[in-house]
Design an enzyme around this catalytic site. Structure first.
Site, mmCIF file in Angstrom:
data_model
loop_
_atom_site.group_PDB
_atom_site.id
_atom_site.type_symbol
_atom_site.label_atom_id
_atom_site.label_comp_id
_atom_site.label_asym_id
_atom_site.label_seq_id
_atom_site.Cartn_x
_atom_site.Cartn_y
_atom_site.Cartn_z
ATOM 1 N N CYS A 72 0.852 -1.196 0.000
ATOM 2 C CA CYS A 72 0.000 0.000 0.000
ATOM 3 C C CYS A 72 0.884 1.241 0.000
ATOM 4 O O CYS A 72 1.899 1.285 0.688
ATOM 5 C CB CYS A 72 -0.909 0.028 1.230
ATOM 6 S SG CYS A 72 -2.120 -1.315 1.311
ATOM 7 N N GLN A 246 -10.774 -11.197 -11.160
ATOM 8 C CA GLN A 246 -10.823 -9.835 -10.632
ATOM 9 C C GLN A 246 -10.551 -9.872 -9.134
ATOM 10 O O GLN A 246 -11.030 -10.746 -8.417
ATOM 11 C CB GLN A 246 -12.183 -9.192 -10.912
ATOM 12 C CG GLN A 246 -12.507 -9.024 -12.389
ATOM 13 C CD GLN A 246 -11.640 -7.993 -13.087
ATOM 14 O OE1 GLN A 246 -10.912 -7.232 -12.456
ATOM 15 N NE2 GLN A 246 -11.715 -7.967 -14.413
ATOM 16 N N PHE A 273 -10.951 -11.023 -24.803
ATOM 17 C CA PHE A 273 -10.121 -11.208 -23.615
ATOM 18 C C PHE A 273 -11.027 -11.667 -22.472
ATOM 19 O O PHE A 273 -11.056 -11.097 -21.387
ATOM 20 C CB PHE A 273 -9.383 -9.927 -23.230
ATOM 21 C CG PHE A 273 -8.572 -9.318 -24.346
ATOM 22 C CD1 PHE A 273 -7.274 -9.742 -24.601
ATOM 23 C CD2 PHE A 273 -9.111 -8.322 -25.152
ATOM 24 C CE1 PHE A 273 -6.533 -9.181 -25.636
ATOM 25 C CE2 PHE A 273 -8.373 -7.747 -26.184
ATOM 26 C CZ PHE A 273 -7.076 -8.171 -26.435
ATOM 27 N N GLU A 293 -10.598 -15.774 -26.090
ATOM 28 C CA GLU A 293 -9.572 -15.720 -25.043
ATOM 29 C C GLU A 293 -8.364 -16.527 -25.508
ATOM 30 O O GLU A 293 -8.513 -17.563 -26.159
ATOM 31 C CB GLU A 293 -10.129 -16.291 -23.729
ATOM 32 C CG GLU A 293 -9.131 -16.582 -22.643
ATOM 33 C CD GLU A 293 -8.356 -15.355 -22.199
ATOM 34 O OE1 GLU A 293 -7.124 -15.463 -22.084
ATOM 35 O OE2 GLU A 293 -8.982 -14.290 -21.966
ATOM 36 N N ASP A 341 -11.731 -6.553 -22.340
ATOM 37 C CA ASP A 341 -11.062 -6.337 -21.051
ATOM 38 C C ASP A 341 -9.643 -6.900 -21.137
ATOM 39 O O ASP A 341 -9.350 -7.978 -20.615
ATOM 40 C CB ASP A 341 -11.855 -7.020 -19.933
ATOM 41 C CG ASP A 341 -11.233 -6.784 -18.552
ATOM 42 O OD1 ASP A 341 -10.366 -5.899 -18.428
ATOM 43 O OD2 ASP A 341 -11.620 -7.499 -17.607
ATOM 44 N N CYS A 367 -7.459 -1.866 -16.754
ATOM 45 C CA CYS A 367 -6.756 -1.645 -15.491
ATOM 46 C C CYS A 367 -5.620 -0.644 -15.675
ATOM 47 O O CYS A 367 -4.807 -0.464 -14.760
ATOM 48 C CB CYS A 367 -6.221 -2.971 -14.940
ATOM 49 S SG CYS A 367 -5.051 -3.798 -16.039
#
Length: 411
Positions: A72, A246, A273, A293, A341, A367
């Site tokens: 983090c 995810q 994907f 995929e 994605d 992402c």
């Protein structure tokens, strides 16, 4: 080394404070905007930082390991400022490509939600270190808590540490990916070395006794007490070892809801994907879906789930490397809706083909705001309009942010 007085101007992309000095920008670990500090400066980074004036945005971190563990970077930032910083990463990426569109408020991520965690481990004498790497280092910080991870993962830390000790057959560092599934913890170890026969039997007994669902080592299933299963909406999917998932269920649900709502009414949808069916299996409740995929194991899991669940519209599965062999316009034009994605590299070649297609509605999931903005600019050039972009926080207190962009063909 001489110490310098610095004032932090803003928060950088990776969560460091950025101060403007004569020699250029200086990156200050865990610094916040408005703070004045004294520090040694070496190669553009502040060391041995002493805060002289703290920011009113500074709050008490949620974890005792913060500052040592590299997992983090911004636990010390006030919540609203944190959300604005993450949303702004998406706004800036779009602006850099000249894209003007509505960017929604950040969909927040709650603590204790991450169901997929990768630990670092290494044998040290008779013990094994298990934790996360320190920031910009290979040093392993042993963790006793993690406010990001699901409780069942944190509660299993003593058993996971014992398992790492049993399986470590090399003095080198290795990784242990742990996924919380509906049937128990799925553990995938990479780089721990070859198991001897006696070691293997002991490890199998340990996994079975602790109720873990599965253990794999470098892709080999050592023991599988139960198929690790997740639900995409109501459809159970037996995920492959080390397969993509995810990181949090709330983020996955938020993304899926946006995609489903945008493509509502479409009769034939392409999911590119597709992974193990995060979107495809949900969309198949109301529409025919072609899932494409490149990973055979993920595609097999999707196909098996679709065949085994009653009530879905037809789902076809195609193995294809979309980075090198994207679907062409003549293949795309049979669909009236599409979602893609891709990994962090984005989908530049595939976006160029979508831009030449006649598909009316497209949902782009990413992402990486930078590659998303690039792909969106390609689609816009091809005649699509971006209706809105929704940033989604899936990796709490980290620099990473997801986004879903909803597009409609304008001409």
């Amino acid at each position: 080394m001489r110490r310098e007085a610095l004032t932090i101007d803003h928060l950088g992309a990776q969560g460091d404070g950025v101060a403007n000095a004569r020699q250029g920008p200086v990156y200050v670990p865990f610094g916040l905007p408005g703070e004045t500090i004294e520090a040694e400066v070496e190669k553009g980074r502040a060391r041995k930082v002493e805060i002289k004036t703290a920011s009113p945005l500074r709050v008490e971190p949620a974890c005792r390991h913060f500052g040592q563990c590299g997992g983090c970077s911004v636990q010390h930032l006030e919540e609203q400022a944190y959300r604005e910083w993450k949303r702004d990463k998406v706004v800036r990426a779009l602006a850099a490509r000249g894209i003007e569109t509505e960017v929604a408020p950040l969909v927040a991520c709650a603590p204790n939600a991450r169901r997929r965690v990768t630990f670092s481990a290494r044998r040290l004498g008779n013990e094994v270190l298990l934790g996360f790497n320190a920031g910009q280092s290979h040093r392993i910080v042993v963790v006793e808590e993690c406010p990001v991870a699901r409780p069942e993962i944190v509660e299993a830390l003593p058993e996971l540490r014992e398992l790492a000790k049993m399986i470590a057959a090399t003095p080198k560092a290795f990784h242990m990916a742990v996924t919380a599934t509906a049937t128990g913890l799925d553990i995938a170890v990479t780089g721990a070395g070859k198991l001897g026969e006696r070691q293997r039997r002991s490890v199998i007994d340990f996994v079975l006794a602790r109720g873990f669902a599965r253990l794999t080592a470098d892709g080999e299933i050592i023991v599988e007490a139960m198929k690790p299963t997740v639900l995409f909406a109501e459809v159970p999917v037996a995920i492959p070892p080390g397969g993509f998932l995810q990181a949090t269920l709330p983020a996955e649900t938020a993304m899926a809801d946006l995609v489903e709502n945008h493509l509502a009414g479409a009769r034939h949808i392409a999911d590119l994907f597709a992974g193990s069916g995060t979107f495809a299996l949900r969309l198949a409740v109301n529409a025919r879906v072609q899932a494409v995929e490149g990973d055979q194991a993920a595609l097999a899991a999707l196909d098996q789930a679709a065949r085994g669940w009653p009530g879905l519209k037809p789902v076809t599965a195609e193995k294809r490397d979309l980075f090198h062999r994207p679907l062409l316009p003549r293949e795309l034009d049979v669909f009236d809706g599409l979602v893609f994605d891709p990994p962090r590299a984005g989908a530049e070649l595939q976006s160029r083909q979508i831009a030449r297609s006649k598909i009316g509605r497209v949902a782009a999931v990413s992402c990486n705001p930078g590659t998303l903005a690039r792909d969106l600019s390609i689609l816009i050039e091809g005649g699509y309009a971006v209706e809105r972009v929704v940033p989604i926080d899936q990796f709490l207190w980290s620099p990473h942010v997801e986004a879903v962009a909803l597009l409609r063909r304008g001409r």
